[in-house]
Motif scaffolding. Structure first.
Motif, short mmCIF file in Angstrom:
data_model
loop_
_atom_site.label_atom_id
_atom_site.label_comp_id
_atom_site.label_asym_id
_atom_site.label_seq_id
_atom_site.Cartn_x
_atom_site.Cartn_y
_atom_site.Cartn_z
N LYS A 1 0.89 -1.37 0.03
CA LYS A 1 -0.03 0.05 0.00
C LYS A 1 0.92 1.33 0.06
O LYS A 1 1.81 1.38 0.70
CB LYS A 1 -0.95 0.04 1.08
CG LYS A 1 -1.82 -1.08 1.26
CD LYS A 1 -2.53 -1.27 2.47
CE LYS A 1 -3.53 -2.50 2.78
NZ LYS A 1 -4.52 -2.62 1.54
N ASP A 2 0.37 2.25 -0.73
CA ASP A 2 1.15 3.61 -0.79
C ASP A 2 0.73 4.23 0.65
O ASP A 2 -0.47 4.11 1.05
CB ASP A 2 0.67 4.42 -1.80
CG ASP A 2 1.16 4.02 -3.09
OD1 ASP A 2 2.09 3.48 -3.15
OD2 ASP A 2 0.37 4.19 -4.25
N ILE A 3 1.49 5.11 1.20
CA ILE A 3 1.29 5.67 2.25
C ILE A 3 1.08 7.20 2.14
O ILE A 3 2.27 7.89 1.29
CB ILE A 3 2.06 5.60 3.38
CG1 ILE A 3 2.32 4.20 3.88
CG2 ILE A 3 2.23 6.53 4.69
CD1 ILE A 3 3.33 3.65 4.72
N ARG B 1 2.71 11.48 -1.01
CA ARG B 1 2.88 10.09 -1.08
C ARG B 1 4.26 10.08 -0.34
O ARG B 1 5.31 10.58 -0.89
CB ARG B 1 3.08 9.45 -2.42
CG ARG B 1 3.30 7.94 -2.33
CD ARG B 1 3.37 7.38 -3.61
NE ARG B 1 3.88 6.24 -3.71
CZ ARG B 1 4.89 5.64 -3.35
NH1 ARG B 1 6.09 6.21 -3.26
NH2 ARG B 1 5.28 4.20 -3.28
N LEU B 2 4.37 9.28 0.68
CA LEU B 2 5.54 9.16 1.71
C LEU B 2 6.44 7.97 1.18
O LEU B 2 7.53 7.90 1.38
CB LEU B 2 5.20 8.88 2.99
CG LEU B 2 4.30 10.24 3.59
CD1 LEU B 2 4.15 9.89 5.04
CD2 LEU B 2 5.52 11.46 3.40
N GLY B 3 5.76 6.86 0.49
CA GLY B 3 6.35 5.76 0.08
C GLY B 3 5.59 4.45 0.52
O GLY B 3 4.27 4.57 0.52
N ASN B 4 6.13 3.43 1.08
CA ASN B 4 5.52 2.12 1.53
C ASN B 4 6.02 1.64 2.71
O ASN B 4 7.18 2.08 3.01
CB ASN B 4 5.60 1.00 0.31
CG ASN B 4 5.04 1.48 -0.98
OD1 ASN B 4 5.83 2.11 -1.88
ND2 ASN B 4 3.84 1.06 -1.35
N GLY C 1 13.00 6.13 3.52
CA GLY C 1 13.46 7.45 2.85
C GLY C 1 13.99 7.03 1.47
O GLY C 1 13.98 5.83 1.13
N SER C 2 13.90 7.93 0.83
CA SER C 2 14.25 7.89 -0.78
C SER C 2 15.61 7.79 -0.97
O SER C 2 15.96 7.34 -2.04
CB SER C 2 13.50 9.18 -1.50
OG SER C 2 14.20 10.25 -1.17
#
Length: 81
Positions: free
Chosen positions: A10-12, A20-23, A43-44
């Motif tokens: 799921k996307d957060i 969109r923060l990530g997963n 984090g990215s």
């Protein structure tokens, strides 16, 4: 019933910013009570498969507003995300 793998897909999304923060990368579980305390979003910044822990979002369970079929909505007021 939901599995960790279901959460990871799921996307957060932060409801405060729409970003969109990530997963879900990990979860914190209280081993005494068995309850989920927080979800951790990686984090990215990645380097050779390793996450930079400083770029992680730690989202306390009370900040999770809704877990839907394809998205997790959270409230993060004090973080940039």
């Amino acid at each position: 019933m939901m599995r960790i793998s279901d959460l990871q897909a799921k996307d957060i999304v932060n409801m405060q910013t729409g970003k969109r923060l990530g997963n879900v990368g990990d979860i914190d579980i209280n081993i005494e009570t068995g309850q989920v305390e927080a979800i951790i979003v990686g984090g990215s910044a990645k380097m050779m498969g390793f996450f930079n822990k400083e770029d992680d979002y730690i989202i306390p369970w009370p900040n999770i507003v809704k877990i839907g079929s394809d998205v997790i909505l959270v409230n993060l007021y004090d973080q940039e995300g």
